[in-house]
Design a protein around this motif. Sequence first.
Motif, short mmCIF file in Angstrom:
data_model
loop_
_atom_site.label_atom_id
_atom_site.label_comp_id
_atom_site.label_asym_id
_atom_site.label_seq_id
_atom_site.Cartn_x
_atom_site.Cartn_y
_atom_site.Cartn_z
N ILE A 39 9.96 2.08 2.30
CA ILE A 39 9.62 0.66 2.14
C ILE A 39 10.93 -0.11 2.18
O ILE A 39 11.86 0.17 1.41
CB ILE A 39 8.90 0.40 0.81
N LEU A 54 4.64 -3.68 -4.08
CA LEU A 54 3.46 -3.16 -3.38
C LEU A 54 2.21 -3.31 -4.24
O LEU A 54 2.20 -2.98 -5.43
CB LEU A 54 3.70 -1.68 -3.05
N VAL A 56 4.07 -6.15 0.09
CA VAL A 56 3.37 -5.13 0.86
C VAL A 56 2.00 -4.91 0.23
O VAL A 56 1.88 -4.78 -0.99
CB VAL A 56 4.15 -3.79 0.88
#
Length: 699
Positions: free
Chosen positions: A438, A455, A536
Amino acid sequence: MESTAWTQLYSVMNAQQERRPFARATLRRIAAFARPHRRRIGQFVVLSVLTALLAVATPVLAGRVVDAIVSGGDEATVIRLAVLIALIALAEAALGLLGRWLSATLGEGLILDLRTAVFDHVQRMPVAFFTRTRTGALVSRLNNDVIGAQRAFSNTLSGVVSNLVTLLLTLAVMLTLSWQITLLALVLLPVFVVPARRTGSRMARLQREAANLNASMGTRMTERFSAPGATLIKLFGRPEDESAEFAARARRVRDIGVRTAMAQSAFITALTLVSALALALVYGLGGWFALRGSLEPGAVVSLALLLTRLYAPLTSLAGARVEVMSALVSFERVFEVLDLKPLIEEKPDARTVPEGPSAVEFEDVRFAYPSADKVSLASLEEVAALDTRGGAEVLHGVSFRAEPGQTVALVGSSGAGKSTIAQLLPRLYDTDEGTVRIGGVDVRDLSAESMRETLGMVTQDGHLFHDSVRANLLLARPSATEDDLWDVLRRSRLEDLVRSLPDGLDTVVGERGYRLSGGERQRMTIARLLLARQRVVILDEATAHLDNTSEAAVQEALTEALEGRTAVVIAHRLSTVRTADVILVVEAGRIVERGTHEELLTAEGRYAELYRTQFTKDREVTKGREVTKDREVTKDREVTKGREVTKDREVTKDREVSNVREVSEDREVSEDREVSEDREVSEDRDGVAEIVVAGEAIP
């Protein structure tokens, strides 16, 4: 004496007959937990010794009062002794309260330490641990076993110390008063202890059976009284059979209760009788000695009072070993959970996700789910032994990249590995080979806190806690203001609903959010995602179980949630992923196709096959062309019932529109001319407008 019998019966009933040896490591770990409380443990031991001394002093003083009365002593002596006995009673009461306070704080402090340690440890366990263990068994470790361990300090420790001191002092005093009567009293001890142990063992079996039945009924009620369980019973169950089975178990518990009550009554009656016979022996033999002049009358009274203080510690110490073993078993069961090592550990030098838009990348990822012996305990799964076989590999060299702000969709058959890919991204599991990144950083090098901030994930069940709307939302960002909450509710199309609820944001949504509809629950989880402001997003079948209306509302909210974010979307409904930047087709743990919706349809591969399967009825999809009952779509043309649209032209039943011309039933408009039923407007070559109404020109 009767209270002594009850104490012994209780200790035997609640003791676990454990005979296996315990490792010294267990004792060392218990000492480690007790170390922060060592000061209070010392105070508790000293207090227990003082209480035992006072307990022996009262019978001796009572004997002296009798001697003073019999010998014709002065009144002052009797009064002084009586006052001293009263002061000792007050001191005993005060020490008893202080001892109880120390015992409670010591025991509850230990419970706090153990529960906190187990809870924190369990929170660090991987998802695989929770998918295998029984929730009830895990909760039992936090409740029953921790309380069992606590008894080792609050009850057993005090009992052993005080009873041992009381026993030694009582025996010493009784032997000095009359060794003959003391020995006879000890001879009668087995008559007191043996029935207690035998009856206690029988009652322990009854209690265990009743506990198992109660646990079974509790499990049954928990399952049947939950929202999904109650729905299932009403739809498919047989209420009469359910009631009959529950009543049969309840009647068994009732029968055991009656038998237990009768056994208790018989036991207490028998031991009370034995203690009365022992007192009769003391008074009879002691009186005989007193009449012969070999024993003072006061000594007879002291011996009778001391006899009760002799049987109580003896019977308690007889069951002390079983109580200690029971406490050690509880400690070992707690340590068993604490010794289960989490598969996923955060590195000491863990990094944060780099600032700015974040890309997601999978590079040659291979993964197999861990075997049971690595993530669970046999006692938590209700099996004799855990399966030690390793899991088969479910992902085989998966590689893809989602650029910042890009939406990547995963489609494919059930069990193909889509959700597994999604679970590797937030590091719910660790890869066996390959790398997940990531923002260009391996997720194994990132801190858990940074991952949570970066996330977010929306699953298909839309899980909510049995709490208020506010509390469920604030889970994402506790510092959010009231305005923030209403803003995300508006953006997730829930503002009107929440304002209509009885308590607004403070309305409790029910267990797992069952007071809301499926679409409302999903939008609530999307609101939580919006509040977290994560860069994300993972959507795992977010609209899988919704009707068309709910799906449309959720899709609107998702469009808002995905704006400007990097997204990985899993969907079986291919209609929800047609606008994705990249679609990955996953089959048997491998990516077999990738591209846009149009590219994959044109390729006539697995995606086109899935698409045709979903839209077969009243629909035909070929290379570059899609036809339904009342609609045809090609690359640059769309025809529906009564309507045709091309790149630069639209025709309906009574209207035609192109780039330079519009014609309807009673009206025509072009670039420099407009004609209707009774009106014409045009522009001549010199740019002068002319209007004709009903055939007559108007300058």
